[in-house]
Write a protein that holds these residues in place. Structure first.
Motif, PDB file in Angstrom:
ATOM      1  N   ARG A   1      -0.077   7.151   4.738  1.00  0.00           N
ATOM      2  CA  ARG A   1      -0.659   5.823   4.946  1.00  0.00           C
ATOM      3  C   ARG A   1      -0.582   5.295   6.384  1.00  0.00           C
ATOM      4  O   ARG A   1      -1.219   4.302   6.709  1.00  0.00           O
ATOM      5  CB  ARG A   1       0.037   4.815   4.016  1.00  0.00           C
ATOM      6  CG  ARG A   1      -0.419   4.929   2.584  1.00  0.00           C
ATOM      7  CD  ARG A   1      -1.790   4.310   2.422  1.00  0.00           C
ATOM      8  NE  ARG A   1      -2.414   4.740   1.198  1.00  0.00           N
ATOM      9  CZ  ARG A   1      -3.470   4.136   0.669  1.00  0.00           C
ATOM     10  NH1 ARG A   1      -3.994   3.089   1.263  1.00  0.00           N
ATOM     11  NH2 ARG A   1      -3.996   4.589  -0.435  1.00  0.00           N
TER      12      ARG A   1
ATOM     13  N   GLU B   1       0.834  -1.216   0.000  1.00  0.00           N
ATOM     14  CA  GLU B   1       0.000   0.000   0.000  1.00  0.00           C
ATOM     15  C   GLU B   1       0.866   1.264   0.000  1.00  0.00           C
ATOM     16  O   GLU B   1       0.604   2.205  -0.732  1.00  0.00           O
ATOM     17  CB  GLU B   1      -0.903   0.033   1.240  1.00  0.00           C
ATOM     18  CG  GLU B   1      -2.130  -0.847   1.152  1.00  0.00           C
ATOM     19  CD  GLU B   1      -3.147  -0.365   0.118  1.00  0.00           C
ATOM     20  OE1 GLU B   1      -3.391   0.847   0.042  1.00  0.00           O
ATOM     21  OE2 GLU B   1      -3.672  -1.213  -0.619  1.00  0.00           O
TER      22      GLU B   1
ATOM     23  N   LYS C   1       3.054  -3.075  -9.784  1.00  0.00           N
ATOM     24  CA  LYS C   1       3.631  -2.700 -11.092  1.00  0.00           C
ATOM     25  C   LYS C   1       3.409  -1.217 -11.307  1.00  0.00           C
ATOM     26  O   LYS C   1       2.299  -0.736 -11.077  1.00  0.00           O
ATOM     27  CB  LYS C   1       2.908  -3.449 -12.218  1.00  0.00           C
ATOM     28  CG  LYS C   1       3.288  -4.897 -12.335  1.00  0.00           C
ATOM     29  CD  LYS C   1       2.395  -5.597 -13.343  1.00  0.00           C
ATOM     30  CE  LYS C   1       2.913  -5.489 -14.773  1.00  0.00           C
ATOM     31  NZ  LYS C   1       2.161  -6.414 -15.672  1.00  0.00           N
TER      32      LYS C   1
ATOM     33  N   ASP D   1       1.350   5.726 -13.186  1.00  0.00           N
ATOM     34  CA  ASP D   1       0.280   4.726 -13.108  1.00  0.00           C
ATOM     35  C   ASP D   1       0.767   3.563 -12.242  1.00  0.00           C
ATOM     36  O   ASP D   1       1.962   3.227 -12.247  1.00  0.00           O
ATOM     37  CB  ASP D   1      -0.056   4.228 -14.521  1.00  0.00           C
ATOM     38  CG  ASP D   1      -1.343   3.417 -14.553  1.00  0.00           C
ATOM     39  OD1 ASP D   1      -2.123   3.474 -13.578  1.00  0.00           O
ATOM     40  OD2 ASP D   1      -1.586   2.723 -15.559  1.00  0.00           O
ATOM     41  N   VAL D   2      -0.149   2.943 -11.517  1.00  0.00           N
ATOM     42  CA  VAL D   2       0.239   1.814 -10.660  1.00  0.00           C
ATOM     43  C   VAL D   2      -0.918   0.841 -10.549  1.00  0.00           C
ATOM     44  O   VAL D   2      -2.090   1.236 -10.503  1.00  0.00           O
ATOM     45  CB  VAL D   2       0.693   2.301  -9.257  1.00  0.00           C
ATOM     46  CG1 VAL D   2      -0.367   3.166  -8.594  1.00  0.00           C
ATOM     47  CG2 VAL D   2       1.061   1.135  -8.337  1.00  0.00           C
ATOM     48  N   LYS D   3      -0.583  -0.442 -10.534  1.00  0.00           N
ATOM     49  CA  LYS D   3      -1.574  -1.478 -10.218  1.00  0.00           C
ATOM     50  C   LYS D   3      -0.964  -2.455  -9.237  1.00  0.00           C
ATOM     51  O   LYS D   3       0.259  -2.641  -9.203  1.00  0.00           O
ATOM     52  CB  LYS D   3      -2.023  -2.213 -11.479  1.00  0.00           C
ATOM     53  CG  LYS D   3      -3.055  -1.427 -12.268  1.00  0.00           C
ATOM     54  CD  LYS D   3      -3.602  -2.187 -13.439  1.00  0.00           C
ATOM     55  CE  LYS D   3      -4.583  -1.301 -14.220  1.00  0.00           C
ATOM     56  NZ  LYS D   3      -4.859  -1.829 -15.552  1.00  0.00           N
ATOM     57  N   LYS D   4      -1.836  -3.071  -8.481  1.00  0.00           N
ATOM     58  CA  LYS D   4      -1.369  -3.956  -7.426  1.00  0.00           C
ATOM     59  C   LYS D   4      -2.333  -5.123  -7.358  1.00  0.00           C
ATOM     60  O   LYS D   4      -3.535  -4.933  -7.510  1.00  0.00           O
ATOM     61  CB  LYS D   4      -1.381  -3.145  -6.131  1.00  0.00           C
ATOM     62  CG  LYS D   4      -1.315  -3.899  -4.847  1.00  0.00           C
ATOM     63  CD  LYS D   4      -1.162  -2.878  -3.731  1.00  0.00           C
ATOM     64  CE  LYS D   4      -2.258  -2.995  -2.692  1.00  0.00           C
ATOM     65  NZ  LYS D   4      -1.994  -3.928  -1.634  1.00  0.00           N
ATOM     66  N   SER D   5      -1.793  -6.309  -7.176  1.00  0.00           N
ATOM     67  CA  SER D   5      -2.676  -7.470  -7.140  1.00  0.00           C
ATOM     68  C   SER D   5      -2.256  -8.449  -6.073  1.00  0.00           C
ATOM     69  O   SER D   5      -1.074  -8.747  -5.905  1.00  0.00           O
ATOM     70  CB  SER D   5      -2.656  -8.180  -8.494  1.00  0.00           C
ATOM     71  OG  SER D   5      -3.574  -9.249  -8.483  1.00  0.00           O
ATOM     72  N   GLU D   6      -3.244  -8.931  -5.356  1.00  0.00           N
ATOM     73  CA  GLU D   6      -2.991 -10.034  -4.442  1.00  0.00           C
ATOM     74  C   GLU D   6      -4.301 -10.785  -4.320  1.00  0.00           C
ATOM     75  O   GLU D   6      -5.360 -10.245  -4.625  1.00  0.00           O
ATOM     76  CB  GLU D   6      -2.497  -9.551  -3.088  1.00  0.00           C
ATOM     77  CG  GLU D   6      -3.456  -8.673  -2.343  1.00  0.00           C
ATOM     78  CD  GLU D   6      -2.947  -7.235  -2.173  1.00  0.00           C
ATOM     79  OE1 GLU D   6      -3.730  -6.406  -1.753  1.00  0.00           O
ATOM     80  OE2 GLU D   6      -1.775  -6.954  -2.479  1.00  0.00           O
ATOM     81  N   VAL D   7      -4.219 -12.014  -3.901  1.00  0.00           N
ATOM     82  CA  VAL D   7      -5.438 -12.791  -3.748  1.00  0.00           C
ATOM     83  C   VAL D   7      -5.708 -13.004  -2.270  1.00  0.00           C
ATOM     84  O   VAL D   7      -4.856 -13.488  -1.536  1.00  0.00           O
ATOM     85  CB  VAL D   7      -5.340 -14.120  -4.511  1.00  0.00           C
ATOM     86  CG1 VAL D   7      -6.508 -15.011  -4.166  1.00  0.00           C
ATOM     87  CG2 VAL D   7      -5.314 -13.856  -6.013  1.00  0.00           C
ATOM     88  N   HIS D   8      -6.877 -12.588  -1.834  1.00  0.00           N
ATOM     89  CA  HIS D   8      -7.266 -12.772  -0.436  1.00  0.00           C
ATOM     90  C   HIS D   8      -7.936 -14.130  -0.306  1.00  0.00           C
ATOM     91  O   HIS D   8      -7.989 -14.891  -1.235  1.00  0.00           O
ATOM     92  CB  HIS D   8      -8.278 -11.725   0.018  1.00  0.00           C
ATOM     93  CG  HIS D   8      -7.969 -10.323  -0.362  1.00  0.00           C
ATOM     94  ND1 HIS D   8      -8.563  -9.265   0.245  1.00  0.00           N
ATOM     95  CD2 HIS D   8      -7.149  -9.797  -1.296  1.00  0.00           C
ATOM     96  CE1 HIS D   8      -8.118  -8.150  -0.290  1.00  0.00           C
ATOM     97  NE2 HIS D   8      -7.271  -8.449  -1.230  1.00  0.00           N
TER      98      HIS D   8
ATOM     99  N   PRO E   1      -2.224  -6.374 -13.761  1.00  0.00           N
ATOM    100  CA  PRO E   1      -1.629  -6.188 -12.430  1.00  0.00           C
ATOM    101  C   PRO E   1      -0.677  -7.312 -12.036  1.00  0.00           C
ATOM    102  O   PRO E   1      -0.240  -7.358 -10.892  1.00  0.00           O
ATOM    103  CB  PRO E   1      -2.860  -6.166 -11.518  1.00  0.00           C
ATOM    104  CG  PRO E   1      -3.851  -7.042 -12.207  1.00  0.00           C
ATOM    105  CD  PRO E   1      -3.589  -6.932 -13.685  1.00  0.00           C
TER     106      PRO E   1
ATOM    107  N   MET F   1       1.635   6.877  -6.771  1.00  0.00           N
ATOM    108  CA  MET F   1       0.573   7.846  -7.080  1.00  0.00           C
ATOM    109  C   MET F   1       1.043   9.272  -6.854  1.00  0.00           C
ATOM    110  O   MET F   1       0.778  10.154  -7.662  1.00  0.00           O
ATOM    111  CB  MET F   1      -0.659   7.576  -6.216  1.00  0.00           C
ATOM    112  CG  MET F   1      -1.551   6.491  -6.770  1.00  0.00           C
ATOM    113  SD  MET F   1      -3.039   6.298  -5.772  1.00  0.00           S
ATOM    114  CE  MET F   1      -4.032   7.677  -6.323  1.00  0.00           C
TER     115      MET F   1
ATOM    116  N   SER G   1       2.511   1.731  -3.330  1.00  0.00           N
ATOM    117  CA  SER G   1       1.559   2.205  -4.342  1.00  0.00           C
ATOM    118  C   SER G   1       1.233   3.680  -4.150  1.00  0.00           C
ATOM    119  O   SER G   1       1.119   4.439  -5.116  1.00  0.00           O
ATOM    120  CB  SER G   1       0.263   1.389  -4.276  1.00  0.00           C
ATOM    121  OG  SER G   1       0.543   0.026  -4.444  1.00  0.00           O
TER     122      SER G   1
END
Lengths: 201, 594
Positions: free
Chosen positions: A173, A23, A56, A35-42, A64, A30, A26
């Motif tokens: 943050r 976080e 990324k 540009d930014v993307k973030k991915s995780e699987v909960h 992402p 910003m 990212s």
């Protein structure tokens, strides 16, 4: 592939605070206007599973997900997870890992084994490894939860952002009363990264 | 204002900007955070957890007929539960705009199947919108509401795990004040007796023609012309994976997925030397495109199993001869121990499973944290099909193959209230000899700790009536209902043994809450006195993450056990089964000076 894309993979075990680190990173992107993307699987990750967070950033980010062999930096909260994550690492990529050792119940079953020294194994394969006792250092700074920001400090020099932007992201943050101690942890991480370079040189 | 939002957070924001008045759901990964975010951030929207997706959907229908814009959300398999109202609501049409979020789970990160719910929209003959990132996730909620009202139809917003749980930058818009225009009585439209339903089916057919025209014209299905002779037809997350690999190709990106813009597709294919379809899961576009006589390939190169990824798309593009080589991993992946999800330290579900394992009975299972008991080292669960299935499964199994030791069905509190009650009623009605174990931890835990009718609190934080599970089971006609403390291993074992042997249906309810939610429960930790540990490994076999092997070995070279005091909650179950009594409370050992 877009050439200006930077990929940071953050790995750990459920409950270690992997998500806060991604976080803050990212937020930094910003603030820098990219540009930014973030991915995780909960889901299952809450129950002691592996957590990986892909971040990324660049001029324009499409998916992402970081492809294998494309991570510029891997941040690991656990030493065996650092070893597990190397298929994502770029040829001259950096791994910054905590020496934290979390042995799951299954490794006590006799069917699977936790490696004796994952970091030594890592160093035989990857040239740029920074390993540190992040838990201990964080505790010395005053709070074990500082591992996040400490590790972010360690990789900060590789991100290509002005340090003031990173500091601003932390301020944005982190809860106000914890800002100072987090900035301290961040500075400590930067310092440790410099030391580790001196040693390897 | 710009914000960094997950797809689910973006849908919640979209609900605010669309003027959604009511949102209802049952939690289910990957959809859960939509309603959590609405309740947390946008209390101007009335939001609620319903006991199951069917009820949530029906509540939504009521709100829509009341003239309010309405959102119902569920995971892909949740729509199976809600399929009954879903299929017929497609006939009646809406009052206020009605959006169903179907959050599919390709790769089954947290699901029992990976069904492709795009087919559901086609099945019900209603439109669906499919976002490719967080910005579209937000924007499409409002668009879906507008399409719903314009064409008098429910509209599906089809998400996938990767869209729901990835974050991107979102440009936010202005909220609309939620309103409810009021219910307009119209029995011909809303009362689906056969004479009305036949007329409504004709309306659905007419509506489809109008939607077909809309699909050809809408900018939701847009062409990205980069002057390439390679054309890609794609939608959802697959669009991003394709762009990662082929940023300069031409694209026909499908945002409005039913009905498909077949003429636009035909023209796109005709103007490109090579055209490929890249879609995740089933050949949904491909079947319809081929049925229209357009002969292009998709699934020949891109698997219908699991999630796609930039890597898998690259492999497919290479096979199709579009690219020459695929970037591979630089370093060999390490073959390491797995880290399967496990029951938490102190989980109240652990001892009941240890007891069932000891009793060697068939155990039909259900959906929840407790499904993890199937994994090593506990390995005790014989079925897991869908929400509520454990009870029916046990009834059928016992009818054809009665086990002298009994047959157990295991189900959680939230799952029991979701769809186990009717199963238990069946057990009573049909004189079944099963024992239903309700693992009542007073929370919907697997999805991250949501309230349900047993917790005494609503989604919006109001106190409410707590359902009394014991009285409920008795009211259904179960004569033998027992409550047991799951941290008392022997008591749990005894009551299960007795109830499993008893003729007729019985219920055993465990009565300790989840150790994580709604609040973290930490008692005084236990420790292993190494001198007393004989390395028997009994404590390793209960699968507690707080217990691991010590570096110290017994004379026979077996590793002794060690307990992590930071993880141990003091539940004491390991101490109860330790024969040499080597596991003691930390403070006790200090007292005896060991």
């Amino acid at each position: 592939m877009n050439n200006d894309i930077k990929n940071v993979l953050i790995v750990g075990v459920g409950g270690q605070g992997v998500l806060l680190a991604s976080e803050v990173l990212s937020e930094t992107v910003m603030l820098a206007g990219l540009d930014v993307k973030k991915s995780e699987v909960h889901g299952m990750s809450q129950r002691g599973g592996v957590v990986t967070s892909h971040v990324k950033f660049g001029t324009k980010v499409y998916s992402p997900i970081i492809p294998y062999g494309q991570a510029d930096i891997i941040v690991s909260f656990e030493q065996a997870e650092a070893l597990r994550s190397i298929e994502w690492l770029k040829k001259n990529g950096l791994i910054a890992t905590s020496r934290t050792r979390l042995v799951p119940p299954i490794a006590s079953s006799g069917k699977f084994f936790y490696p004796d020294d994952p970091i030594a194994e890592l160093k035989t394969k990857v040239s740029r490894v920074i390993a540190l006792d992040a838990d201990k250092i964080a505790l010395e700074l005053g709070n074990s939860r500082l591992v996040n920001i400490l590790l972010l400090g360690v990789i900060s020099g590789e991100l290509g952002f002005d340090i003031t932007i990173l500091n601003d992201a932390i301020k944005a943050r982190v809860k106000p009363k914890f800002v100072d101690i987090n900035l301290l942890a961040f500075a400590k991480g930067q310092e440790l990264a410099k030391e580790s370079k001196t040693v390897s040189a | 204002m710009k914000n960094f939002l997950s797809g689910n957070e973006a849908v919640a924001r979209g609900a605010l900007e669309a003027g959604i008045r009511l949102a209802a759901a049952y939690p289910g990964t990957p959809s859960t955070e939509i309603l959590e975010n609405i309740a947390d951030k946008f209390p101007s929207i009335y939001s609620q957890w319903s006991p199951n997706e069917k009820v949530a959907f029906e509540v939504g229908i009521g709100a829509s007929l009341g003239g309010a814009r309405t959102l119902v959300t569920m995971k892909h398999v949740g729509l199976n539960v809600a399929a009954d109202p879903f299929m017929t609501f497609a006939y009646t049409g809406v009052g206020g705009g009605f959006v169903i979020v179907s959050a599919d789970d390709p790769e089954m990160h947290s699901s029992q199947n990976e069904q492709d719910n795009r087919f559901y929209a086609k099945f019900a003959q209603i439109p669906f919108l499919e976002p490719s990132d967080s910005q579209e996730s937000k924007d499409f909620v409002k668009l879906a509401c507008e399409i719903s009202e314009q064409f008098d139809t429910p509209v599906m917003l089809r998400m996938t795990t990767r869209i729901s749980h990835s974050k991107g930058i979102v440009q936010e818009g202005e909220p609309i004040e939620p309103s409810a225009a009021g219910f307009k009585r119209d029995m011909n439209k809303y009362v689906m007796i056969l004479s009305n339903a036949r007329k409504r089916h004709a309306v659905v057919a007419e509506r489809l023609e109008k939607l077909q025209k809309y699909s050809e014209e809408t900018e939701l299905n847009f062409v990205e012309d980069n002057g390439s002779d390679i054309g890609i037809i794609t939608g959802g997350i697959a669009y991003q994976y394709a762009k990662d690999n082929l940023p300069e190709a031409d694209y026909l990106k499908i945002g409005f997925g039913f009905p498909l813009p077949i003429n636009k597709i035909r023209k796109f294919v005709d103007t490109h030397k090579t055209t490929l379809i890249i879609e995740e899961l089933e050949p949904y576009y491909e079947e319809q495109i081929k049925a229209a006589g357009i002969n292009i390939e998709g699934k020949k190169y891109f698997s219908n199993l699991g999630e796609l990824s930039p890597y898998k798309v690259a492999l497919g593009l290479k096979e199709a001869g579009i690219i020459d080589k695929v970037a591979m991993a630089e370093f060999e992946p390490e073959q390491l121990f797995p880290r399967p999800p496990v029951l938490c330290p102190g989980c109240p579900h652990r001892a009941p499973f240890m007891a069932l394992k000891k009793l060697k009975v068939p155990v039909t299972g259900d959906i929840g944290c407790y499904t993890l008991a199937v994994l090593p080292p506990l390995n005790i669960m014989d079925t897991c099909i869908c929400m509520g299935a454990s009870i029916g499964n046990a009834i059928g199994m016992e009818k054809v193959n009665p086990d002298e030791n009994g047959t157990a069905a295991v189900i959680g509190d939230s799952t029991f209230l979701h769809s186990g009650i009717t199963g238990l009623l069946d057990a009573v009605y049909n004189k079944s000899n099963i024992t239903v174990v309700i693992l009542d931890n007073r929370i919907t835990a697997m999805t991250g700790g949501q309230h349900n009718p047993a917790t005494g609190q609503t989604l919006m934080g109001e106190k409410t009536k707590e359902v009394n599970l014991i009285e409920l089971c008795k009211a259904l006609g179960v004569e033998s209902v027992h409550e047991v403390d799951p941290y008392d291993y022997q008591a749990t074992l005894d009551v299960l043994k007795a109830e499993l042997k008893r003729p007729g249906p019985s219920v055993v309810i465990t009565n300790k809450p989840c150790v994580l939610m709604p609040k973290r429960i930490m008692g005084k930790p236990y420790e292993v006195i190494l001198d007393e540990c004989n390395g028997c490994s009994a404590c390793f076999r209960i699968g507690c993450p707080a217990i691991s092997t010590s570096t110290e070995l017994t004379k026979r070279n077996r590793p002794k056990a060690v307990i992590d005091p930071l993880l141990c909650t003091g539940c004491s179950v390991c101490a109860q089964i330790c024969k040499p009594e080597a596991i003691v409370l930390v403070e006790e050992s200090v007292v005896v000076g060991k």
